[in-house]
Design a protein around this motif. Sequence first.
Motif, PDB file in Angstrom:
ATOM      1  N   ALA A  70       0.903  -1.355  -0.276  1.00  0.00           N
ATOM      2  CA  ALA A  70      -0.135   0.116   0.098  1.00  0.00           C
ATOM      3  C   ALA A  70       0.996   1.363  -0.135  1.00  0.00           C
ATOM      4  CB  ALA A  70      -0.817  -0.071   1.219  1.00  0.00           C
ATOM      5  N   GLY A  71       1.182   1.918  -1.294  1.00  0.00           N
ATOM      6  CA  GLY A  71       1.754   2.913  -1.026  1.00  0.00           C
ATOM      7  C   GLY A  71       3.206   2.947  -0.592  1.00  0.00           C
ATOM      8  N   THR A  72       3.645   3.857   0.322  1.00  0.00           N
ATOM      9  CA  THR A  72       4.703   3.800   0.920  1.00  0.00           C
ATOM     10  C   THR A  72       4.943   3.146   2.188  1.00  0.00           C
ATOM     11  OG1 THR A  72       4.548   5.977   2.000  1.00  0.00           O
ATOM     12  CG2 THR A  72       5.755   6.143  -0.351  1.00  0.00           C
ATOM     13  N   LEU A  73       3.881   2.505   2.608  1.00  0.00           N
ATOM     14  CA  LEU A  73       3.692   1.819   3.892  1.00  0.00           C
ATOM     15  C   LEU A  73       4.278   0.330   3.819  1.00  0.00           C
ATOM     16  CD1 LEU A  73      -0.114   2.482   4.570  1.00  0.00           C
ATOM     17  CD2 LEU A  73       1.848   3.867   5.382  1.00  0.00           C
ATOM     18  N   GLU A  74       4.450  -0.062   4.972  1.00  0.00           N
ATOM     19  CA  GLU A  74       5.123  -1.423   5.071  1.00  0.00           C
ATOM     20  C   GLU A  74       3.937  -2.557   4.802  1.00  0.00           C
ATOM     21  OE1 GLU A  74       8.093  -2.377   4.627  1.00  0.00           O
ATOM     22  OE2 GLU A  74       8.650  -0.140   4.291  1.00  0.00           O
ATOM     23  N   TRP A  75       2.796  -2.053   4.909  1.00  0.00           N
ATOM     24  CA  TRP A  75       1.592  -2.876   5.006  1.00  0.00           C
ATOM     25  C   TRP A  75       1.323  -3.556   3.617  1.00  0.00           C
ATOM     26  CZ3 TRP A  75      -0.865   0.764   8.798  1.00  0.00           C
ATOM     27  CH2 TRP A  75      -0.256   0.579   9.973  1.00  0.00           C
ATOM     28  N   ASP A  76       0.321  -4.624   3.217  1.00  0.00           N
ATOM     29  CA  ASP A  76      -0.069  -4.619   2.133  1.00  0.00           C
ATOM     30  C   ASP A  76      -1.678  -4.111   1.983  1.00  0.00           C
ATOM     31  OD1 ASP A  76      -2.313  -6.639   3.264  1.00  0.00           O
ATOM     32  OD2 ASP A  76      -0.935  -8.174   2.609  1.00  0.00           O
ATOM     33  N   CYS A  77      -2.307  -4.105   1.045  1.00  0.00           N
ATOM     34  CA  CYS A  77      -3.421  -3.319   0.742  1.00  0.00           C
ATOM     35  C   CYS A  77      -4.496  -3.829   1.752  1.00  0.00           C
ATOM     36  CB  CYS A  77      -3.880  -3.219  -0.544  1.00  0.00           C
ATOM     37  SG  CYS A  77      -2.974  -2.187  -1.666  1.00  0.00           S
TER      38      CYS A  77
ATOM     39  N   GLU B 148      -3.768  -6.876  18.426  1.00  0.00           N
ATOM     40  CA  GLU B 148      -2.497  -7.538  17.955  1.00  0.00           C
ATOM     41  C   GLU B 148      -2.197  -7.668  16.500  1.00  0.00           C
ATOM     42  OE1 GLU B 148      -3.692 -11.362  19.649  1.00  0.00           O
ATOM     43  OE2 GLU B 148      -5.304 -11.830  18.338  1.00  0.00           O
ATOM     44  N   SER B 149      -0.940  -8.139  15.977  1.00  0.00           N
ATOM     45  CA  SER B 149      -0.503  -8.366  14.599  1.00  0.00           C
ATOM     46  C   SER B 149      -0.683  -9.647  14.379  1.00  0.00           C
ATOM     47  CB  SER B 149       1.026  -7.691  14.473  1.00  0.00           C
ATOM     48  OG  SER B 149       1.028  -6.542  14.842  1.00  0.00           O
ATOM     49  N   ARG B 150      -1.153  -9.760  13.123  1.00  0.00           N
ATOM     50  CA  ARG B 150      -1.273 -11.105  12.666  1.00  0.00           C
ATOM     51  C   ARG B 150       0.173 -11.608  11.985  1.00  0.00           C
ATOM     52  NH1 ARG B 150      -6.721 -12.707  11.383  1.00  0.00           N
ATOM     53  NH2 ARG B 150      -7.777 -12.239  13.166  1.00  0.00           N
ATOM     54  N   ARG B 151       1.002 -10.675  11.570  1.00  0.00           N
ATOM     55  CA  ARG B 151       2.552 -11.281  11.383  1.00  0.00           C
ATOM     56  C   ARG B 151       3.527 -10.045  11.669  1.00  0.00           C
ATOM     57  NH1 ARG B 151       4.492  -7.889   7.791  1.00  0.00           N
ATOM     58  NH2 ARG B 151       3.245  -6.374   6.451  1.00  0.00           N
ATOM     59  N   PRO B 152       4.788 -10.300  11.851  1.00  0.00           N
ATOM     60  CA  PRO B 152       5.576  -9.412  12.418  1.00  0.00           C
ATOM     61  C   PRO B 152       5.554  -8.208  11.364  1.00  0.00           C
ATOM     62  CG  PRO B 152       6.662 -11.508  12.479  1.00  0.00           C
ATOM     63  CD  PRO B 152       5.217 -11.866  11.747  1.00  0.00           C
ATOM     64  N   GLY B 153       5.506  -7.127  12.005  1.00  0.00           N
ATOM     65  CA  GLY B 153       5.560  -6.118  11.351  1.00  0.00           C
ATOM     66  C   GLY B 153       4.256  -5.385  10.691  1.00  0.00           C
ATOM     67  N   GLY B 154       3.099  -6.393  10.966  1.00  0.00           N
ATOM     68  CA  GLY B 154       1.801  -6.143  10.319  1.00  0.00           C
ATOM     69  C   GLY B 154       1.283  -5.109  11.481  1.00  0.00           C
ATOM     70  N   PRO B 155       0.071  -4.472  11.011  1.00  0.00           N
ATOM     71  CA  PRO B 155      -0.642  -3.453  11.827  1.00  0.00           C
ATOM     72  C   PRO B 155      -1.258  -4.268  13.306  1.00  0.00           C
ATOM     73  CG  PRO B 155      -1.761  -3.953   9.871  1.00  0.00           C
ATOM     74  CD  PRO B 155      -0.584  -4.402   9.743  1.00  0.00           C
TER      75      PRO B 155
END
Length: 212
Positions: free
Chosen positions: A36-43, A77-84
């Motif tokens: 998603a853009g410049t974020l580290e997350w996917d859309c 809580e995050s569903r993966r390391p680095g996730g929101p």
Amino acid sequence: MQPPADAVTADDLDLAVRLAVAALRETRPDAWDAKAGTLEWDCWETVEHLADDLFSYAAQMGPRTPPMDGEVPFVWESRRPGGPRNAVHADREAGPAGLLQVLEACGAFLVAMVRCTPPDVRAHHVFGASDPEGFAAMGIVETVVHTHDVAEGLGLPWEPPAGLCSRVLGRLFPDAPAGTEPWPTLLWATGRAELPGRPRLTSWRWDGSVRA
């Protein structure tokens, strides 16, 4: 009594969410893993995060005595390391249509809370204790900016109404430059774009506190 012309309203928030959902419905079902853009997350994660923002803002105003020293203590809580870190997650098996239903539902929660919460109520936010109008404005910024992030990742057009952007700039970013178009200015204020003579911000925050 009619709100002032420059006030941010529940109707503004409802419009922002409806426009975002309509724009994102155009996405191919297999495209949601794009960054998603410049974020580290996917859309997909970014829309979940947006839904979670709207839900959490509604929740802050929900208790009879809203908290002034922290968030209502849901488990984030995050569903993966680095996730929101979210309290809200969409069922992947429901597909993109289900994800957008989650976004619509969380938007509706906040719209309803803004409509029914007395204007003198205050609740905690890390960027300043705020009132229902402030939480509406925060929800709009989250909606239009994260939809921008997702639209960049998915290759979709996205530009929210100028009046909507102007009102939330006035409510949350009182020091933003005047004389520039509202949408590019909001992107600049949230660290996503440059303006003429103003480089892209590397850190930013809004001011949700209530001003007389």
